[in-house]
Design a protein around this motif. Sequence first.
Motif, PDB file in Angstrom:
ATOM      1  N   ASN A 120      93.829  75.088  74.289  1.00 34.24           N
ATOM      2  CA  ASN A 120      94.493  75.278  75.570  1.00 34.24           C
ATOM      3  C   ASN A 120      95.818  74.538  75.575  1.00 34.24           C
ATOM      4  N   SER A 121      96.749  75.035  76.349  1.00 31.97           N
ATOM      5  CA  SER A 121      98.030  74.348  76.449  1.00 31.97           C
ATOM      6  C   SER A 121      98.293  73.986  77.906  1.00 31.97           C
ATOM      7  N   THR A 122      99.122  72.982  78.102  1.00 27.33           N
ATOM      8  CA  THR A 122      99.477  72.555  79.446  1.00 27.33           C
ATOM      9  C   THR A 122     100.950  72.843  79.688  1.00 27.33           C
ATOM     10  N   ASN A 123     101.284  73.172  80.919  1.00 33.61           N
ATOM     11  CA  ASN A 123     102.682  73.315  81.320  1.00 33.61           C
ATOM     12  C   ASN A 123     103.161  72.045  81.998  1.00 33.61           C
ATOM     13  N   ILE A 124     102.219  71.291  82.558  1.00 31.29           N
ATOM     14  CA  ILE A 124     102.523  70.058  83.279  1.00 31.29           C
ATOM     15  C   ILE A 124     102.222  68.876  82.362  1.00 31.29           C
ATOM     16  N   THR A 125     103.192  67.987  82.201  1.00 28.82           N
ATOM     17  CA  THR A 125     102.970  66.804  81.367  1.00 28.82           C
ATOM     18  C   THR A 125     102.161  65.763  82.146  1.00 28.82           C
ATOM     19  N   GLU A 126     101.681  64.773  81.426  1.00 29.76           N
ATOM     20  CA  GLU A 126     100.956  63.664  82.038  1.00 29.76           C
ATOM     21  C   GLU A 126     101.830  62.989  83.099  1.00 29.76           C
ATOM     22  N   LYS A 127     103.091  62.770  82.759  1.00 30.45           N
ATOM     23  CA  LYS A 127     104.030  62.109  83.676  1.00 30.45           C
ATOM     24  C   LYS A 127     104.238  62.943  84.946  1.00 30.45           C
ATOM     25  N   GLN A 128     104.368  64.264  84.793  1.00 28.48           N
ATOM     26  CA  GLN A 128     104.549  65.137  85.950  1.00 28.48           C
ATOM     27  C   GLN A 128     103.307  65.131  86.838  1.00 28.48           C
ATOM     28  N   ALA A 129     102.121  65.122  86.224  1.00 33.29           N
ATOM     29  CA  ALA A 129     100.881  65.085  86.997  1.00 33.29           C
ATOM     30  C   ALA A 129     100.800  63.794  87.813  1.00 33.29           C
ATOM     31  N   ILE A 130     101.214  62.679  87.214  1.00 31.49           N
ATOM     32  CA  ILE A 130     101.218  61.393  87.931  1.00 31.49           C
ATOM     33  C   ILE A 130     102.201  61.446  89.098  1.00 31.49           C
ATOM     34  N   ILE A 154      92.458  70.309  83.437  1.00 29.54           N
ATOM     35  CA  ILE A 154      92.704  69.607  84.692  1.00 29.54           C
ATOM     36  C   ILE A 154      93.011  68.149  84.393  1.00 29.54           C
ATOM     37  N   TYR A 155      94.050  67.624  85.036  1.00 28.47           N
ATOM     38  CA  TYR A 155      94.296  66.182  84.990  1.00 28.47           C
ATOM     39  C   TYR A 155      93.464  65.545  86.094  1.00 28.47           C
ATOM     40  N   GLU A 156      92.615  64.596  85.716  1.00 25.35           N
ATOM     41  CA  GLU A 156      91.857  63.810  86.687  1.00 25.35           C
ATOM     42  C   GLU A 156      92.551  62.469  86.790  1.00 25.35           C
ATOM     43  N   ILE A 157      93.031  62.138  87.989  1.00 23.32           N
ATOM     44  CA  ILE A 157      93.843  60.936  88.186  1.00 23.32           C
ATOM     45  C   ILE A 157      93.221  60.088  89.292  1.00 23.32           C
ATOM     46  N   GLU A 158      93.132  58.777  89.017  1.00 28.23           N
ATOM     47  CA  GLU A 158      92.674  57.827  90.023  1.00 28.23           C
ATOM     48  C   GLU A 158      93.827  56.877  90.310  1.00 28.23           C
ATOM     49  N   ILE A 159      94.120  56.676  91.585  1.00 28.65           N
ATOM     50  CA  ILE A 159      95.184  55.760  92.015  1.00 28.65           C
ATOM     51  C   ILE A 159      94.560  54.738  92.947  1.00 28.65           C
ATOM     52  N   ARG A 160      94.942  53.478  92.779  1.00 31.50           N
ATOM     53  CA  ARG A 160      94.468  52.413  93.670  1.00 31.50           C
ATOM     54  C   ARG A 160      95.664  51.768  94.369  1.00 31.50           C
ATOM     55  N   ASN A 161      95.450  51.480  95.656  1.00 26.96           N
ATOM     56  CA  ASN A 161      96.444  50.767  96.448  1.00 26.96           C
ATOM     57  C   ASN A 161      95.668  49.840  97.372  1.00 26.96           C
ATOM     58  N   GLY A 162      95.595  48.565  96.989  1.00 25.94           N
ATOM     59  CA  GLY A 162      94.768  47.617  97.730  1.00 25.94           C
ATOM     60  C   GLY A 162      93.314  48.012  97.623  1.00 25.94           C
ATOM     61  N   ASN A 167      91.538  59.918  94.464  1.00 19.66           N
ATOM     62  CA  ASN A 167      91.153  60.703  93.293  1.00 19.66           C
ATOM     63  C   ASN A 167      91.746  62.099  93.402  1.00 19.66           C
ATOM     64  N   PHE A 168      92.355  62.546  92.318  1.00 20.28           N
ATOM     65  CA  PHE A 168      92.997  63.851  92.271  1.00 20.28           C
ATOM     66  C   PHE A 168      92.461  64.654  91.101  1.00 20.28           C
ATOM     67  N   GLU A 169      92.425  65.956  91.272  1.00 22.01           N
ATOM     68  CA  GLU A 169      92.291  66.900  90.176  1.00 22.01           C
ATOM     69  C   GLU A 169      93.501  67.811  90.292  1.00 22.01           C
ATOM     70  N   ILE A 170      94.307  67.848  89.224  1.00 23.16           N
ATOM     71  CA  ILE A 170      95.544  68.620  89.234  1.00 23.16           C
ATOM     72  C   ILE A 170      95.500  69.631  88.100  1.00 23.16           C
ATOM     73  N   ASP A 171      95.751  70.898  88.419  1.00 27.53           N
ATOM     74  CA  ASP A 171      95.765  71.967  87.426  1.00 27.53           C
ATOM     75  C   ASP A 171      96.877  71.680  86.419  1.00 27.53           C
ATOM     76  N   ALA A 172      96.531  71.621  85.129  1.00 24.39           N
ATOM     77  CA  ALA A 172      97.487  71.246  84.080  1.00 24.39           C
ATOM     78  C   ALA A 172      98.473  72.362  83.755  1.00 24.39           C
ATOM     79  N   LYS A 173      98.217  73.569  84.209  1.00 22.48           N
ATOM     80  CA  LYS A 173      99.152  74.682  83.985  1.00 22.48           C
ATOM     81  C   LYS A 173     100.110  74.849  85.155  1.00 22.48           C
ATOM     82  N   THR A 174      99.583  74.759  86.397  1.00 26.23           N
ATOM     83  CA  THR A 174     100.403  75.059  87.574  1.00 26.23           C
ATOM     84  C   THR A 174     100.900  73.824  88.314  1.00 26.23           C
ATOM     85  N   GLY A 175     100.206  72.690  88.169  1.00 34.67           N
ATOM     86  CA  GLY A 175     100.570  71.484  88.914  1.00 34.67           C
ATOM     87  C   GLY A 175      99.984  71.458  90.315  1.00 34.67           C
ATOM     88  N   ASP A 176      99.143  72.447  90.648  1.00 31.85           N
ATOM     89  CA  ASP A 176      98.508  72.495  91.966  1.00 31.85           C
ATOM     90  C   ASP A 176      97.444  71.404  92.073  1.00 31.85           C
TER      91      ASP A 176
END
Length: 191
Positions: A120-130, A154-162, A167-176
């Motif tokens: 599989n290939s991605t259109n969205i880079t790791e940096k773009q997903a972040i 799918i990019y699975e991303i966890e972000i913490r703030n305090g 938690n996000f799931e972002i489509d690696a092809k579309t960025g949705d």
Amino acid sequence: MNKKFLAIPALLVAIGGGAVLAQSDLFAQAENNPSISAGEAKKIALKQLNGEIIGFEYDRDDRTPHYEIDILKGNEKIEVEVNAGTGKAVITERETVRTSTAETKGNEEETGKSTDLTNNSTNITEKQAIEIAQAKAKGTVTDLELDEDDNRLIYEIEIRNGKMEYNFEIDAKTGDIIKYEEDLDDDRFDN
């Protein structure tokens, strides 16, 4: 003269107790402010293994805070642990990923899941997903993984703030943004 004999042990206990408190304070400081940044940890891991980072997590639950970085190299997924204090990198796990359709089908029947990330290939880079995730939730990325779900990357991303965790799931092809969750993690800071 008896007072001197009592004062010396008391002084030694006070010094020893102070040293223990100072040491625990250093561990807490290292946990909250790692010497090695996430970017530096990624560079260290890629220097050891030239490949593509498909998973990233900062783990401070263990005694030694560290980064767990999954790298795809050829047909192998390799986990590298980078010590957040010293920068020392150690390979902790190797897993062969499937590359051929026939092999994938056979293994899916055996295991019930697919880990074929190489076809599989991605259109969205790791940096773009972040950037997409941080546009919705400000904070520090503590976990990032490229995963396959129903033949979709799918990019699975966890972000913490305090105390907040996003938690996000972002489509690696579309960025949705496919999935978004907010959670107040009040257990994390109770001691």
